[in-house]
Design an enzyme around this catalytic site. Sequence first.
Site, PDB file in Angstrom:
ATOM      1  N   LYS A 173       0.874  -1.177   0.000  1.00  0.00           N
ATOM      2  CA  LYS A 173       0.000   0.000   0.000  1.00  0.00           C
ATOM      3  C   LYS A 173       0.904   1.218   0.000  1.00  0.00           C
ATOM      4  O   LYS A 173       1.937   1.218   0.688  1.00  0.00           O
ATOM      5  CB  LYS A 173      -0.870   0.006   1.260  1.00  0.00           C
ATOM      6  CG  LYS A 173      -1.874   1.145   1.302  1.00  0.00           C
ATOM      7  CD  LYS A 173      -2.623   1.140   2.640  1.00  0.00           C
ATOM      8  CE  LYS A 173      -3.689   2.209   2.686  1.00  0.00           C
ATOM      9  NZ  LYS A 173      -4.136   2.462   4.078  1.00  0.00           N
ATOM     10  N   HIS A 192      -6.577   3.039  14.189  1.00  0.00           N
ATOM     11  CA  HIS A 192      -7.002   1.701  13.779  1.00  0.00           C
ATOM     12  C   HIS A 192      -5.966   0.673  14.219  1.00  0.00           C
ATOM     13  O   HIS A 192      -4.852   1.029  14.594  1.00  0.00           O
ATOM     14  CB  HIS A 192      -7.170   1.619  12.252  1.00  0.00           C
ATOM     15  CG  HIS A 192      -5.875   1.769  11.500  1.00  0.00           C
ATOM     16  ND1 HIS A 192      -5.242   2.980  11.339  1.00  0.00           N
ATOM     17  CD2 HIS A 192      -5.084   0.856  10.883  1.00  0.00           C
ATOM     18  CE1 HIS A 192      -4.119   2.808  10.664  1.00  0.00           C
ATOM     19  NE2 HIS A 192      -3.989   1.520  10.376  1.00  0.00           N
ATOM     20  N   ASP A 194      -4.222  -2.845  12.471  1.00  0.00           N
ATOM     21  CA  ASP A 194      -4.173  -3.497  11.157  1.00  0.00           C
ATOM     22  C   ASP A 194      -4.871  -4.851  11.279  1.00  0.00           C
ATOM     23  O   ASP A 194      -4.738  -5.530  12.285  1.00  0.00           O
ATOM     24  CB  ASP A 194      -2.725  -3.665  10.688  1.00  0.00           C
ATOM     25  CG  ASP A 194      -2.120  -2.327  10.234  1.00  0.00           C
ATOM     26  OD1 ASP A 194      -2.864  -1.344  10.093  1.00  0.00           O
ATOM     27  OD2 ASP A 194      -0.887  -2.283  10.017  1.00  0.00           O
ATOM     28  N   HIS A 248      -2.799   2.480  15.960  1.00  0.00           N
ATOM     29  CA  HIS A 248      -1.918   3.517  15.439  1.00  0.00           C
ATOM     30  C   HIS A 248      -2.696   4.461  14.527  1.00  0.00           C
ATOM     31  O   HIS A 248      -3.837   4.179  14.156  1.00  0.00           O
ATOM     32  CB  HIS A 248      -0.707   2.893  14.733  1.00  0.00           C
ATOM     33  CG  HIS A 248      -1.062   1.923  13.641  1.00  0.00           C
ATOM     34  ND1 HIS A 248      -1.532   0.647  13.892  1.00  0.00           N
ATOM     35  CD2 HIS A 248      -1.018   2.039  12.290  1.00  0.00           C
ATOM     36  CE1 HIS A 248      -1.756   0.035  12.744  1.00  0.00           C
ATOM     37  NE2 HIS A 248      -1.454   0.858  11.760  1.00  0.00           N
TER      38      HIS A 248
HETATM   39  O1  LIG Z   1       1.100   6.205   7.118  1.00  0.00           O
HETATM   40  C1  LIG Z   1       1.402   5.550   8.116  1.00  0.00           C
HETATM   41  O2  LIG Z   1       2.473   5.705   8.688  1.00  0.00           O
HETATM   42  C2  LIG Z   1       0.470   4.522   8.650  1.00  0.00           C
HETATM   43  C3  LIG Z   1      -0.421   3.922   7.607  1.00  0.00           C
HETATM   44  C4  LIG Z   1      -1.231   2.811   8.161  1.00  0.00           C
HETATM   45  O3  LIG Z   1      -1.276   2.573   9.332  1.00  0.00           O
HETATM   46  C5  LIG Z   1      -1.996   1.945   7.250  1.00  0.00           C
HETATM   47  O4  LIG Z   1      -2.050   2.221   6.044  1.00  0.00           O
HETATM   48  O5  LIG Z   1      -2.540   0.935   7.747  1.00  0.00           O
HETATM   49 FE   LIG Z   2      -2.114   0.658   9.773  1.00  0.00          FE
END
Ligand SMILES: O=C(O)CCC(=O)C(=O)O
Ligand SMILES: [Fe+2]
Length: 308
Positions: A173, A192, A194, A248
């Site tokens: 991503k 959220h 993961d 996070h």
């Molecule tokens: O951009 C970030 O550092 C975190 C992104 C994130 O937590 C995610 O895409 O699940």
């Molecule tokens: Fe994340």
Amino acid sequence: MEMEKNQHISSLDIPVIDLSNPDEELVASAVVKASQEWGIFQVVNHGIPTELILRLQEVGKEFFELPETEKEAVAKPDDSLDIEGYRTKYQKDLEGRNAWVDHLFHRIWPPSRVNHKFWPKNPPEYIEVNEEYASHIKKLSEKIMEWLSEGLGLRHEALKEGLGGETIEYLMKINYYPPCPDPELVVGAPDHTDVNGITLLVANEALGLQAFKDNQWIDAEYTTSGIIVIIGDQFLRMSNGKYKSVEHRAKMDKEKTRISWPVFVESSLDQVFGPLPELITGDENVPKFKPYVYKDYKFRKLKKLLLD
Ligand SMILES: O=C(O)CCC(=O)C(=O)O
Ligand SMILES: [Fe+2]
């Protein structure tokens, strides 16, 4: 000096683990401890060439700087039930705050699940760099999964097998957060956990990632060549709660564009959005993991965010 800095772990810094330490047992126990206490840590001297990480960041940035019409070539189709593709997403998060991130999702492993339709053709090196990164990130995450399996008292293949062995999917991503003069008004990634097994993330120099620990948000300090490891819900479930899936979020930066490249290591999309994998630790003394109701609630919140 570098070693000294890496070894410093104060209670409010995200743990930094130097993988070049020749004492593998020490490294493994640091990984296990960080996964139990934090659910997030940074690995340095991890063996993935800094040069490759910089190239990955360069080609990703170049893609996002293309005109919108060119990025639309790899857009997620409106009727797609999968998450692969480019999307620009402005939304309200569940607390009513504005949230904005442009992102690109595409699988990078296994080859049978790779759909190049969603890989940018421009810049031309994009494919080669991502393929090379995929093979490195697979090796590194397998090593971490081995240590985490041993930390549960299991064979070192256990977590990998539990996630599906060779059918484990690696999903790239790219998050692209434009600068925001008042980052209090707009969040990048809302709070959220993961939903996958484990996430390996690199980011550009604009900091902004935060992790929730001991009832407070902690700014993650990292270097652009270090890799942030995040434990997700699938490993939380499979470890019977021994490993934490950390909450996070990501803030926007006032002046800089923030870009991050998480790779999600997961059983398969169906399982990510379906029931969590079964508990695999045989340790009967561990109390049955309770926060499931809470997690389930969070899970639905997250689903809602993704479907909106
Ligand atoms: O951009 C970030 O550092 C975190 C992104 C994130 O937590 C995610 O895409 O699940
Ligand atoms: Fe994340």
